[in-house]
Design an enzyme around this catalytic site. Structure first.
Site, PDB file in Angstrom:
ATOM      1  N   HIS A 108      -7.890 -11.078  16.132  1.00  0.00           N
ATOM      2  CA  HIS A 108      -8.472  -9.754  16.355  1.00  0.00           C
ATOM      3  C   HIS A 108      -9.831  -9.594  15.680  1.00  0.00           C
ATOM      4  O   HIS A 108     -10.618  -8.734  16.083  1.00  0.00           O
ATOM      5  CB  HIS A 108      -7.502  -8.671  15.885  1.00  0.00           C
ATOM      6  CG  HIS A 108      -6.359  -8.466  16.827  1.00  0.00           C
ATOM      7  ND1 HIS A 108      -5.809  -7.229  17.080  1.00  0.00           N
ATOM      8  CD2 HIS A 108      -5.657  -9.341  17.594  1.00  0.00           C
ATOM      9  CE1 HIS A 108      -4.820  -7.359  17.959  1.00  0.00           C
ATOM     10  NE2 HIS A 108      -4.709  -8.640  18.271  1.00  0.00           N
ATOM     11  N   HIS A 270       1.112 -16.929  21.506  1.00  0.00           N
ATOM     12  CA  HIS A 270       2.433 -16.314  21.541  1.00  0.00           C
ATOM     13  C   HIS A 270       3.551 -17.295  21.228  1.00  0.00           C
ATOM     14  O   HIS A 270       4.726 -16.951  21.331  1.00  0.00           O
ATOM     15  CB  HIS A 270       2.657 -15.647  22.897  1.00  0.00           C
ATOM     16  CG  HIS A 270       1.824 -14.419  23.078  1.00  0.00           C
ATOM     17  ND1 HIS A 270       1.869 -13.642  24.217  1.00  0.00           N
ATOM     18  CD2 HIS A 270       0.928 -13.816  22.261  1.00  0.00           C
ATOM     19  CE1 HIS A 270       1.026 -12.632  24.087  1.00  0.00           C
ATOM     20  NE2 HIS A 270       0.442 -12.727  22.907  1.00  0.00           N
TER      21      HIS A 270
END
EC number: 1.11.1.21
Length: 749
Positions: A108, A270
């Site tokens: 992020h 993920h």
């Protein structure tokens, strides 16, 4: 004005659900009113005044590269590895491992990068400041950064927050069994938030940034205000994997990732961690910037249960993708294709997917209770990799070829966390991979003897006697160097890519004229190089800049000033094979006020685009002003248009632009023939004297710019104008020379 960015997708352990923040925040309107409030059309010059050097507590002499190079990087890595598995009571680690949290933090931090203006990315460590520190998609990353504080405190100035935020995620992957391809330091910290156009919305998690065709407005990359990429539940919360794939492709593309890199990043990211949605977002308090002072920079205080651990609420989604959330595996792709997925809702009310097969309900371990098991989950955006035909083909290939997947993810991850750093020459540390990648915009090394002062003087003479005009030489040097973007350190004169596709064909560069100039300069280059017996060479990249310098020296001499424009050789010439054409297309100037060029496809005004260009070049208000004034009298407009050439001696470097612009002998009117053009008439005779664009007239109309223009229009400013113009010119010419410091101009009048 545009500043930094956000692309978006629910990356890693946090995928954000708009439904979890039903009343998150509105833009406030009860603050003291600024000039911009009273006069909305007033030109905003603030982009040229940030960051403020006085905000930096380290001082102007601080050399971060020297500090980082003295750092024991291996010791930092060992401390990070220990931190990963040292769970803290105030924020317990999922599965006893903070690794996935740090990966999300790093992602992020870097994933805000966007290609159209180079803003965003990890450089500066802006995740520490508003608005990023309080974006819904960054919920609970305040805890990740606070976990890192003891390490930052220990090593101090030797490692920036910007580098540490990225290194932590890289080390997390290594500690959980994935082999990365390396890490480069060199990201310097910012010390204040900067204003960036993150989108037009006035409310978090809204999306009002598409054009009439449904495409994101440039330069934006995120699809929703406050998210990093896209809505993980699907566009506008509609659980449609194919529609989600379209948004993913658009936003990851604007993050400089192709389809293969996109699949690798999602599937690889993920493989770790879980999402958090133990309950509704109604239990969450305000974000850090709105929290009480007693919270000391923490936000999203959770009143549900213990407010942490098993009761954590972050995105509203809940669950892990794999059976090994803290160890690298290929289970994400295995689960994606081996199960049929059915829609459900998380405890927090967010739409997600679980296997249709009930036998899968006990596959995944609980993050805190070893007696509990769960089904794996997928998000709508995960299913996009299964149902989009292009993504699916890539994902299946990765599933069948695990080593290829490992390599693809390692490369995509390295690109993600380094894309905003610019050329490889800026990389620091012992973990920099030796491989040179095309997205790093490589240039050849200097493997020859550089020219000396006598050679430079000789070459300048040959250039000035070549038949090329001052205008042509200045325009070519400017076109080459002004591609530089201080946001992601791309572009610039090094490499001489102005002679390659796509730059040689850009309309702003006057392709036919450019080809003529380059042919002449190449002839001078070849003749010089072929005549040397000691291996001495001059690159075309250097010769282009030298030509502009020589023209300026000649133009100043015509004004009565003998000057030497500082020149440092050392640029080299890239090849077409070193140049990713598509990647360089985003550097094309659709407006360049310094050359009075404006493509009407722009959604901003010419003066606004001038400020944007100056901001990307890291220019101040005076530097922008003096460069425009100088470029006009040097007759350096695209297409040889005469707009703003307020002088009867074009090609002479003087302050005529400012003197004539500010003269009350001229009355300005909008042209009745050409939109966007203004005509200046003699107040006494009514005779047409000048024509101008709004970029020219803004220096007389805007009160702040007029103040600077007046400083250059006074009778005693002639020498200062030349001095300042040359200093600003050299700044642009050397903007991409990270190996030197720009010299000061030496003027002898």
């Amino acid at each position: 004005m545009f500043k930094r960015t956000i692309p978006l997708f629910a990356a890693f352990t946090l995928a954000i659900s708009p439904s979890v923040f039903p009343n998150y925040a509105y833009a406030q309107e009860d603050k003291p009113k600024t000039n911009q409030y009273w006069w909305p059309k007033m030109l905003d010059l603030s982009p040229l005044r940030q960051p403020n050097a006085t905000s930096n507590p380290m001082g102007e002499q601080f050399n971060y590269a020297e500090e980082f190079n003295s750092l024991d990087l291996n010791a930092v890595i060992e401390d990070l590895k220990k931190l990963m598995t040292t769970s803290q009571d105030w924020w317990p680690a999922d599965y006893g491992n903070y690794g996935p949290l740090f990966i999300r933090m790093s992602w992020h931090a870097a994933g805000t990068y966007r290609i159209y203006d180079g803003r965003g990315g990890a450089n500066g460590g802006f995740q520490r400041f508003a608005p990023q520190n309080s974006w819904p998609d960054n919920a609970n990353l305040d805890k990740a950064r606070r976990l890192l504080w003891p390490i930052k405190q220990k090593y101090g100035r030797k490692i920036s927050w910007a580098d540490l935020l990225v290194l932590a995620g890289n080390v997390a992957m290594e500690s959980m069994g994935f082999k990365t391809i390396g890490f480069a330091g060199g990201r310097e910290d910012a010390w204040e938030a900067i204003n960036i156009n993150w989108g037009p919305e006035g409310k978090w998690l809204e999306s009002k940034r598409q054009d009439k065709d449904g495409k994101l407005e440039k330069p934006l990359a995120a699809t929703v205000m406050g998210l990093i990429y896209v809505n993980p539940e699907g566009p506008n919360g509609v659980p449609d994997p194919l529609a989600a794939a379209e948004k993913i492709r658009e936003t990851f593309g604007r993050m400089a990732m192709n389809d293969e890199e996109t699949v690798a990043l999602i599937a690889g990211g993920h493989a770790f961690g879980k999402t958090h949605g133990a309950a509704s977002g109604k239990y969450l308090g305000p974000a850090p910037e709105a929290a009480g002072i007693e919270e000391q920079g923490f936000g999203w205080k959770n009143s549900y249960g213990s407010g942490k651990g098993k009761d954590t609420i972050t995105s509203g989604l809940e669950g892990a993708w794999t059976v090994t959330p803290t160890h690298w595996s290929h289970n994400y792709l295995q689960n994606l294709f081996n199960f049929n997925w059915v829609k459900t809702k998380s405890p927090g009310g967010a739409i997600q997917w679980v296997p249709e097969n009930s036998n899968a309900s006990s596959m995944v371990p609980d993050a805190f209770d070893p007696s509990k098991r769960h089904a794996p989950v997928m998000l709508t955006t995960d299913l996009a990799l299964k149902f989009d035909p292009v993504y699916s083909k890539i994902a299946k290939r990765f599933l069948d070829n695990p080593k290829e997947f490992d390599d693809a993810f390692a490369r995509a991850w390295f690109k993600l966390i380094h894309r905003d750093m610019g050329p490889r020459s800026r990389y620091l540390g012992s973990l920099v991979p030796k491989e040179i990648m095309i997205w790093q915009d490589p240039v050849p090394p200097v493997d020859y003897k550089l020219v000396d002062a006598n050679d430079i003087a000789n070459l300048k003479g040959k250039i000035l006697n070549s038949g090329l005009s001052t205008s042509e030489l200045v325009k070519t040097a400017w076109a080459s160097a002004s591609t530089f973007r201080g946001t992601d350190m791309r572009g610039g004169a090094n490499g001489a890519r102005i002679r390659l596709s796509p730059q040689k064909d850009w309309p702003a560069n006057d392709p036919q004229e450019l080809a003529k100039v380059l042919k002449t300069l190449e002839s001078i280059q070849n003749n010089f190089n072929n005549a040397q017996a000691d291996g001495k060479k001059i690159s075309l990249a250097d010769l282009i800049v030298l030509g502009g310098n020589a023209a300026i020296e000649q133009a100043a001499k015509q004004a009565g000033y003998d000057i030497i424009v500082p020149f440092m050789p050392g640029r080299t010439d890239a090849t077409q094979g070193m140049t990713d054409v598509k990647s360089f297309e985003v550097l094309e100037p659709k407006a360049d006020g310094f050359r009075n060029y404006f493509d009407k496809s722009n959604n901003m005004s010419p003066p606004e685009m001038l400020v944007e260009k100056a901001s990307l070049l890291k220019l101040s208000v005076p530097q922008m002003t003096v460069l425009v004034g100088g470029m006009r009298v040097l007759n350096a407009n695209t297409g040889q248009n005469q707009y703003g050439v307020f002088t009867d001696k074009p090609g002479t470097l003087n302050n005529d632009f400012f003197v004539n612009l500010l003269s009350m002998s001229t009355e300005w009117k909008k042209s009745s023939e050409t939109e966007g053009i203004y005509e200046g008439y003699d107040r006494k005779t009514g005779k047409l004297k000048w024509k101008a664009t709004s970029v020219d007239l803004i220096f007389g109309a805007n009160s702040e710019l007029r103040a600077v223009a007046e400083a250059y229009a006074t009778d005693d400013a002639k020498e200062k104008f030349i001095q300042d113009f040359v200093n600003a010119w050299v700044k642009v010419m050397t903007a991409d020379r990270f190996d030197i410091k720009a010299a000061n101009t030496n003027i002898n009048s």
